[in-house]
Scaffold this active site. Sequence first.
Site, PDB file in Angstrom:
ATOM      1  N   LYS A 176       1.040  14.540   1.431  1.00  0.00           N
ATOM      2  CA  LYS A 176       0.128  14.927   0.609  1.00  0.00           C
ATOM      3  C   LYS A 176      -0.183  15.921   0.267  1.00  0.00           C
ATOM      4  O   LYS A 176      -1.255  17.213  -0.250  1.00  0.00           O
ATOM      5  CB  LYS A 176      -1.313  14.401   1.337  1.00  0.00           C
ATOM      6  CG  LYS A 176      -1.554  12.855   1.587  1.00  0.00           C
ATOM      7  CD  LYS A 176      -2.381  12.092   3.014  1.00  0.00           C
ATOM      8  CE  LYS A 176      -2.026  10.845   3.416  1.00  0.00           C
ATOM      9  NZ  LYS A 176      -2.929  10.165   2.226  1.00  0.00           N
TER      10      LYS A 176
ATOM     11  N   LYS B  67      -8.038  14.203   4.595  1.00  0.00           N
ATOM     12  CA  LYS B  67      -7.430  13.251   4.519  1.00  0.00           C
ATOM     13  C   LYS B  67      -6.567  13.287   5.810  1.00  0.00           C
ATOM     14  O   LYS B  67      -6.149  14.123   6.207  1.00  0.00           O
ATOM     15  CB  LYS B  67      -6.083  12.807   2.854  1.00  0.00           C
ATOM     16  CG  LYS B  67      -5.444  14.357   2.826  1.00  0.00           C
ATOM     17  CD  LYS B  67      -5.066  14.041   1.373  1.00  0.00           C
ATOM     18  CE  LYS B  67      -5.877  14.009   0.110  1.00  0.00           C
ATOM     19  NZ  LYS B  67      -5.914  13.197  -0.553  1.00  0.00           N
ATOM     20  N   ARG B  68      -5.678  12.056   5.998  1.00  0.00           N
ATOM     21  CA  ARG B  68      -4.166  12.693   6.429  1.00  0.00           C
ATOM     22  C   ARG B  68      -3.904  14.012   6.169  1.00  0.00           C
ATOM     23  O   ARG B  68      -3.243  13.548   5.120  1.00  0.00           O
ATOM     24  CB  ARG B  68      -3.511  11.339   6.450  1.00  0.00           C
ATOM     25  CG  ARG B  68      -4.181  10.379   7.698  1.00  0.00           C
ATOM     26  CD  ARG B  68      -4.774   9.949   9.474  1.00  0.00           C
ATOM     27  NE  ARG B  68      -3.218  10.639   9.949  1.00  0.00           N
ATOM     28  CZ  ARG B  68      -3.131   9.542  10.771  1.00  0.00           C
ATOM     29  NH1 ARG B  68      -4.034   8.653  10.747  1.00  0.00           N
ATOM     30  NH2 ARG B  68      -2.019   9.569  11.722  1.00  0.00           N
TER      31      ARG B  68
ATOM     32  N   THR C  22      -8.629   6.773  -2.171  1.00  0.00           N
ATOM     33  CA  THR C  22      -9.705   5.968  -2.103  1.00  0.00           C
ATOM     34  C   THR C  22     -11.237   7.306  -2.002  1.00  0.00           C
ATOM     35  O   THR C  22     -11.896   7.110  -2.560  1.00  0.00           O
ATOM     36  CB  THR C  22      -9.676   5.132  -1.234  1.00  0.00           C
ATOM     37  OG1 THR C  22      -9.593   5.121   0.060  1.00  0.00           O
ATOM     38  CG2 THR C  22      -9.086   3.860  -1.712  1.00  0.00           C
TER      39      THR C  22
ATOM     40  N   HIS D 224       0.510  -1.324  -0.386  1.00  0.00           N
ATOM     41  CA  HIS D 224       0.327   0.321  -0.091  1.00  0.00           C
ATOM     42  C   HIS D 224       0.562   0.951  -0.005  1.00  0.00           C
ATOM     43  O   HIS D 224       0.579   2.428  -0.364  1.00  0.00           O
ATOM     44  CB  HIS D 224      -0.929  -0.076   1.554  1.00  0.00           C
ATOM     45  CG  HIS D 224      -2.485  -0.844   1.396  1.00  0.00           C
ATOM     46  ND1 HIS D 224      -3.421  -0.361   0.802  1.00  0.00           N
ATOM     47  CD2 HIS D 224      -1.876  -1.892   2.120  1.00  0.00           C
ATOM     48  CE1 HIS D 224      -3.858  -1.672   0.951  1.00  0.00           C
ATOM     49  NE2 HIS D 224      -3.519  -2.972   2.195  1.00  0.00           N
TER      50      HIS D 224
ATOM     51  N   LYS E 128     -14.758   8.470  -3.570  1.00  0.00           N
ATOM     52  CA  LYS E 128     -15.673   8.710  -2.807  1.00  0.00           C
ATOM     53  C   LYS E 128     -16.175  10.020  -3.429  1.00  0.00           C
ATOM     54  O   LYS E 128     -17.004  10.164  -3.458  1.00  0.00           O
ATOM     55  CB  LYS E 128     -15.776   8.852  -1.309  1.00  0.00           C
ATOM     56  CG  LYS E 128     -15.269   7.375  -1.088  1.00  0.00           C
ATOM     57  CD  LYS E 128     -14.494   8.256   0.791  1.00  0.00           C
ATOM     58  CE  LYS E 128     -13.622   6.623   1.135  1.00  0.00           C
ATOM     59  NZ  LYS E 128     -13.029   6.773   2.434  1.00  0.00           N
TER      60      LYS E 128
HETATM   61  C1  26V Z   1       1.626   1.877   8.675  1.00  0.00           C
HETATM   62  C2  26V Z   1       2.146   1.604  10.015  1.00  0.00           C
HETATM   63  C3  26V Z   1       2.872   2.335  10.058  1.00  0.00           C
HETATM   64  C4  26V Z   1       3.252   1.772  11.747  1.00  0.00           C
HETATM   65  C5  26V Z   1       1.698   2.224  12.252  1.00  0.00           C
HETATM   66  C6  26V Z   1       0.495   1.970  11.989  1.00  0.00           C
HETATM   67  C7  26V Z   1       0.768   2.069  10.326  1.00  0.00           C
HETATM   68  C8  26V Z   1      -0.541   1.833  10.123  1.00  0.00           C
HETATM   69  C9  26V Z   1      -0.166   2.218   8.513  1.00  0.00           C
HETATM   70  C10 26V Z   1       0.543   1.968   7.855  1.00  0.00           C
HETATM   71  C11 26V Z   1       0.400   1.871   6.231  1.00  0.00           C
HETATM   72  C12 26V Z   1       0.265   3.164   5.438  1.00  0.00           C
HETATM   73  C13 26V Z   1       0.227   2.579   4.332  1.00  0.00           C
HETATM   74  C14 26V Z   1      -1.721   3.599   3.752  1.00  0.00           C
HETATM   75  O1  26V Z   1      -2.487   3.375   4.073  1.00  0.00           O
HETATM   76  N1  26V Z   1      -1.352   3.126   2.318  1.00  0.00           N
HETATM   77  C15 26V Z   1      -2.401   3.869   2.149  1.00  0.00           C
HETATM   78  O2  26V Z   1      -3.554   2.796   1.372  1.00  0.00           O
HETATM   79  C16 26V Z   1      -4.628   3.275   0.945  1.00  0.00           C
HETATM   80  C17 26V Z   1      -5.268   1.917   0.447  1.00  0.00           C
HETATM   81  O3  26V Z   1      -4.599   1.262   0.365  1.00  0.00           O
HETATM   82  C18 26V Z   1      -4.539   3.680  -0.280  1.00  0.00           C
HETATM   83  O4  26V Z   1      -5.148   4.507  -1.191  1.00  0.00           O
HETATM   84  C19 26V Z   1      -3.148   4.952  -0.135  1.00  0.00           C
HETATM   85  O5  26V Z   1      -3.453   6.180  -1.153  1.00  0.00           O
HETATM   86  C20 26V Z   1      -2.257   4.413   0.672  1.00  0.00           C
HETATM   87  O6  26V Z   1      -1.743   5.965   1.399  1.00  0.00           O
END
Ligand code: 26V
Length: 813
Positions: A551, A545-546, A653, A357, A657
Amino acid sequence: MFKSKEQFKEAFIDKMQTLFGQSLDESSTTDKYVALSTLLREVISKRWYQSNKQYRATKEKQVYYFSMEFLLGRLLGSNLFNLGLTELCSEGLSELGIELDQLEAVEHDAGLGNGGLGRLAACFLDSMASLQLPGHGTGIRYRHGMFEQKIVDGYQIELPDNWLRDGYVWEMRKADRAVTVKFGGHVRLEEQGGRLIAVHENYEPVLAVPYDVPVVGANCNTVNTLRLWSAETNHFDFSSFSKGDFLKAVEHKYSLEATSQILYPDDNYPEGKTLRLKQQYFFVSAGLQSIVRRYKRTHGAAPAALARIHEKVAIHINDTHPALAVPELMRILMDEEGLGWDEAWYTTRKTISYTNHTILPEALEKWPIDLVQALLPRMYMIIHEINERFCADLWKKYPNQWERIRDMAIIGDCYVRMANLAVVGSHSVNGVAAVHSEILKKEVMANFHQFYPHRFNNKTNGVTHRRWLAKANPKLATLITETIGSGWLAHPNELASLHRYAHDPAFQAGIKAVKQANKEKLAHYIQNKMNIAVDVNSIFDVQVKRIHAYKRQTLNALHILDLYNRLKADPNLDIEPRTFIFGGKSATGYYLAKRIIKFINTLAHVINNDRAIGGKIKVAFLENYSVSLAELIMPAADVSEQISTASREASGTGNMKFMMNGAVTIGTLDGANIEIRDEVGDDNIVIFGLTADEVLSYYKHGGYNALDIYHGNPRVRTVVDQLMNGFLPVSPDEFHSIHHSLMRTNDEYFVLKDFPDYAAAQETVASLYRDQSRWQAMAINNIAFSGRFASDRTVSEYAIGIWGTKPVVIRES
Ligand code: 26V
C-alpha cells in the site's frame, strides 16, 4: 413506529423507567444509550418477525453471505437512519436536553474484521436489506474483535478489544438453535443397506450457539439476519473435577470455547494456525447445518427436495476463508441426507459462489494435509475425493500435461489449496474490480479460466452511501438534497446531476463551507487527542488503511521527508500548506509495517516541532483507525491517497468513501482507482506511476534495478540515506528494515521507481488546489460520479448475475 416527537419522548422516558427504574435526570449517558437502543430494537423486532415469516411464506430464494469478518462499526446511528427516525429522535432528544451524537458515541464499535474485506461484508448486508433482498450474513461472534491500537513513543501497542464488556444491545442469543460441530476423532466407512455410511467416532463436540443481529433495510420493512456463531460447551469434565483436578476441568472447557475468542489480526498474511482452521470449520459447519434445517422446514426433507437446494439457497463465500463450505455441504447432503455423490456434487456447485479478494501470493490460503486430516478427518476424505475426480477430468482434457494438472490440483505439495477448492466447488468466481478480475483470468488463475471460461466474472466493489455519505456527512447530504432533491438517497446514480453545478459559484461556496466545517471538526479532534495544532486552511491529505508494504505508506512518508528537505533548504519556498494525516493498524507480527508506523511518527515529531518551516506542513498519525474514526476522517479530506503498487490492491473501498465525500484522488492505476478515473475523467483525478502491466512484466521478466534510481536521483538518494544516517532522532538501525526493503531486496513494490512521478503528481495537486474554483469543481465532480460506487449497485449485480435472487417486499403485518 413513532408517529410524533411527543410519542417518542414519552416512550423513551417510559423505557428508562421500565429498564432501569429511574428517571431521566438520574440516568447516565450509557443508560440513555441503552434505553434508546432498546426502544429501537422493539420497533425493529416487529419487522424482523414479519420478514422471517414472509420469507417462509413466499418460499423465495435466500442468500447467505459467509464471511469470517463483518466490520459493522456502530449500529445506533445507521439503524436510526435506515428507519427514517434520525430527525425525529434527535429533535425529541434535544428537547429533553440530550444530544444524539453523545449517545451514539457510547456504542463500542463492533470491530469484527481486519479491514476492506470485513467492511465490504458489512456494506453488503446494508445494501441487501435496503434492496429488499432476502440476504443474510453468517459469521463468528468473536469475543475479542480487532485489537485497539495505541501509539506510545511512536510505536504501535496492541490492547485487547473487549467490545462485549457492557453487553451488546443489538444481538439476540438463540440458545434453542444451537448445533454441534465435530472436531478430530476418526471416520470409518461402513456398508449399510448397500450404501457406504461415514461413521465419525471419538470426536470432540463443540456447541455452536447463534447470536442474531438484525440488519435493517432503509425505507422498507425488511429486516434480515446476521447470524454470528459463538463456541460454547455444556460439556464439563466432571471426571477431572470429581478427582479434585479443578484446573484441568476448567482448562478443557476453555480450550473448547477458545474457538470464537479472537479475531486473527493479520490481513493478507494467513498463518497456518490450527485455531484459525478450527474457526473456519466451526462457523461453516454451524451455518450450513442451520441453513439446511431451515430449508427442510420450508421446502421438505426428502432427499429429492435436498437435491434441489440450489434453487432456494445461494451461499456466497467471502474469500477462501469459508471454502470448507464445499466439502461440508457435500458431507451434510451425503452423510446426513442420503444423497449420492453425483447429486450432492451437482447441487453443491450450483449453490456456492466465491469472491477472490487478493492476488498477493503470500495471502493465498493453504493448509497442511496433516492438519486437515487430524482436525477434520471427514472433510479431508471428501476433499481428497473431489480432487481425484477433478484431476481425472483434467487428465481427459489435457492428457500428459503434468505441469498444468499439478498447478490446478486441489491437493499438492502436502497442502490443501483453498482457492483451487473454491473455484472447483462453485459456479461463479469473481474479482472485485475490473483490473483485478482480468489479472485473475490472465495470470493467477489462467489455467482455471481456460478450463472454466464461463465461471469467471467481475463485480466491482461498492460502499453503502447511506453510512458513508448521508450519515457520516450530514451537512453535505443536506446541501445535495437542497440542490437536486432527495432522489439520490434511493438512487445514488442521481448524484450525477450535481455535475451541472460543478462551476456554479454559489454551489461551490456551499461545498467549500461544508468541507471547512468538517475539517474543523477533525482538527478539533486532532488537537484534543494528540495536542497537534493543524491549519484548517491547509490541504488535508489523507492516507488511512491497513499498513502494508504494497500500500506504500513509505512512498507517502518519503515524499513528506523530501518536501521537508526542500523547505529546510529554502524556508521561503512557496508551497501550499498541507496536513498529512495517516491512520491504520499493522498486523501484530509484521515487523516492517511496525517500522513504517514509527517512521511516520518520527517524521511527525521532527516536522511538527520545527519552527523554521513556519507550520507549512504538519503530520499526524491518528491512533486506532476504525469504522467510527473513518466516519470522522472521510468527510474532512481534501486529498485521498490511493498509491498502492499497480496490480497489488484488488479494489480498495476507502478510495470510494473519499470520493463520495468530495476528496480528489492521487493514485496509481490500480484496483477501482481505474474505474474511478473512468467515471470522473482525467481532469478530476491525479494519476501517476507504473501501470499494472508494467509491474507484472517486471515481476515476470525482471529489468528493474532500485539502485539505478537511487544513484540517478539526488532527491531519492537523500531521503533514502536519511533513513539510516542519523538525520532522524532514533537509533541508527531503527529504520534498517525499511532501508533494506528498498535497497537490498530491490524494492519489491517499486517505491523508488514511482517516487519522481509521485512527487510531480503532488505538485500538480498543489497547483490545482491553488485554483480554488477549479478545485471545488473537481470535488463536486467526484461526488457527482460516485454513484457507481454505491454498494447497492454492486449487490444488485451479484443478485442478478450470481445469486439469482429477487426482492421480497415485506408488508407491515
Ligand atoms: C487474510 C487473512 C489471513 C489470515 C488472518 C486473517 C485474514 C484476514 C483477511 C485476509 C485476506 C485479506 C484480503 C483482503 O482484505 N482483501 C481486500 O479486500 C477488499 C474488499 O474486496 C479490497 O477492496 C482490497 O483491495 C483487498 O486488499
